[in-house]
Design an enzyme around this catalytic site. Sequence first.
Site, short mmCIF file in Angstrom:
data_model
loop_
_atom_site.label_atom_id
_atom_site.label_comp_id
_atom_site.label_asym_id
_atom_site.label_seq_id
_atom_site.Cartn_x
_atom_site.Cartn_y
_atom_site.Cartn_z
N LYS A 14 0.76 -1.15 0.02
CA LYS A 14 0.05 0.01 -0.06
C LYS A 14 0.82 1.31 0.08
CE LYS A 14 -4.00 -2.21 2.43
NZ LYS A 14 -4.69 -1.96 3.51
N TYR A 54 -12.35 -1.75 -3.50
CA TYR A 54 -12.88 -1.91 -2.08
C TYR A 54 -14.35 -1.56 -1.92
CZ TYR A 54 -8.34 -2.26 0.18
OH TYR A 54 -7.23 -2.45 0.87
N ASN A 117 -1.90 0.12 7.06
CA ASN A 117 -1.45 -1.05 7.68
C ASN A 117 -0.58 -2.06 6.45
OD1 ASN A 117 -3.67 -1.95 5.84
ND2 ASN A 117 -4.79 -3.01 7.48
N HIS A 120 -1.98 -5.29 1.58
CA HIS A 120 -3.44 -6.04 1.50
C HIS A 120 -3.00 -7.60 1.15
CE1 HIS A 120 -7.42 -6.97 -0.24
NE2 HIS A 120 -6.82 -7.68 -1.30
N GLU A 131 -9.59 -10.17 -7.60
CA GLU A 131 -8.75 -9.02 -7.42
C GLU A 131 -7.45 -8.94 -8.32
OE1 GLU A 131 -9.60 -8.66 -2.54
OE2 GLU A 131 -7.62 -9.24 -3.25
P1 IDP Z 1 -8.25 -6.42 5.65
O1 IDP Z 1 -6.96 -5.60 4.78
O2 IDP Z 1 -7.31 -6.98 6.88
O3 IDP Z 1 -8.50 -7.58 4.70
P2 IDP Z 1 -10.67 -5.25 5.67
O4 IDP Z 1 -11.66 -5.35 6.84
O5 IDP Z 1 -11.01 -5.90 4.61
O6 IDP Z 1 -9.34 -5.67 6.32
O7 IDP Z 1 -10.46 -3.60 5.57
C1 IDP Z 1 -9.83 -3.20 4.42
C2 IDP Z 1 -8.69 -2.03 4.53
O8 IDP Z 1 -9.61 -1.04 5.19
C3 IDP Z 1 -7.83 -2.50 6.04
O9 IDP Z 1 -6.74 -3.06 5.52
C4 IDP Z 1 -7.41 -0.97 6.26
O10 IDP Z 1 -6.55 -0.26 5.36
C5 IDP Z 1 -8.98 -0.28 6.18
N1 IDP Z 1 -9.61 -0.52 7.55
C6 IDP Z 1 -10.41 -1.47 7.94
N2 IDP Z 1 -10.99 -1.28 8.80
C7 IDP Z 1 -10.79 -0.15 9.43
C8 IDP Z 1 -10.98 0.62 10.60
O11 IDP Z 1 -11.74 0.27 11.45
N3 IDP Z 1 -10.68 2.10 10.36
C9 IDP Z 1 -9.75 2.49 9.46
N4 IDP Z 1 -9.46 1.85 8.50
C10 IDP Z 1 -9.97 0.36 8.39
MG MG Z 2 -10.08 -7.55 3.26
#
Ligand code: IDP
Ligand code: MG
Length: 147
Positions: A14, A54, A117, A120, A131
Amino acid sequence: MERKLNNKTLAILKPDCVKKNLIGKVVTLIQNAGFKVSAMKMVKLTSDAAKGFYAIHNGKPFFNDLITYMTSGPCVPIALEKDNAVEDFRKLIGATDPAKAAEGTIRKLYADSIQENIVHGSDSDENAAIEISHFFSRKEILDINGF
Ligand code: IDP
Ligand code: MG
């Protein structure tokens, strides 16, 4: 030759990973965990592309911030191959929130927040295929052993 259906996943390094000059370190961890790179490029997502990728999160409270973050700079999508790719890659990256991620995982090592984070990973074999096709045409997906 047998075609396995559970051996592919999509990673995205990312924009925070790219900005922090961590491409090499993260790719090394991925390769050391046994994943083969079958396609890789650097792209800057448009807002529409990020929203499409997304789409499942549209309407969630973090959606707009997620799109701003994912379009804030270039990112590096990577198509990866390994047996049990989706599950093994999710283990390697750790929980979405780095504060909850296991020791030694990529997010625990390098991520700053639940949003920023670093990486992905696809969450199912079906989504991995969808994807990967967001970023790569069939002829861009190469077998390192040749065909
Ligand atoms: P993942 O990347 O671990 O699969 P997902 O729930 O699919 O997590 O969420 C996609 C992305 O959205 C996350 O990697 C993160 O960058 C962002 N995200 C998810 N939950 C939150 C939140 O509660 N606050 C802010 N950003 C979030
Ligand atoms: Mg996800």
